[in-house]
Design a protein around this motif. Sequence first.
Motif: not given
Length: 146
Positions: A23-27, A65-76
Amino acid sequence: MRIVVQRSKEAKVVVNGEIVGQIDHGLMLLVGVTHEDTLEDAQYLAEKIAGLRIFEDDAGKMNLSVLDAGGQILSVSQFTLYGDCRKGKRPSFIGAARPEQAEPLYEQFNELLRSKGLVVETGSFGAMMDVSFTNDGPVTLIIDSK
């Protein structure tokens, strides 16, 4: 369920020399599942994480939020979040759910995030993974569904 949430400028997971999630920016999320966890735990955490206001607005306040900021999520997936280090020098992982229980719940959690409109990349459940990311802030939180 227990999740380490890290605001990230970029993140990726490599398995056997190949990028499997990026992902680029996010969580960046490290997700642990224990024996008592249910779909309700996954729903609670997906709702909490999708709405968690830890991104800065134009005034520099953590209001987005991550939605508001246009972010993505990498879940491990991360069974070691349930490692118990209280006795001896080797952690006990008896608190972590077995893969046959943990994997479906982990996948459901990721689908719940996707259903909220988030782009969710993942690692490979149960694989040895090289995880790298740049913690933004740094901002790191631990959220437990219990």
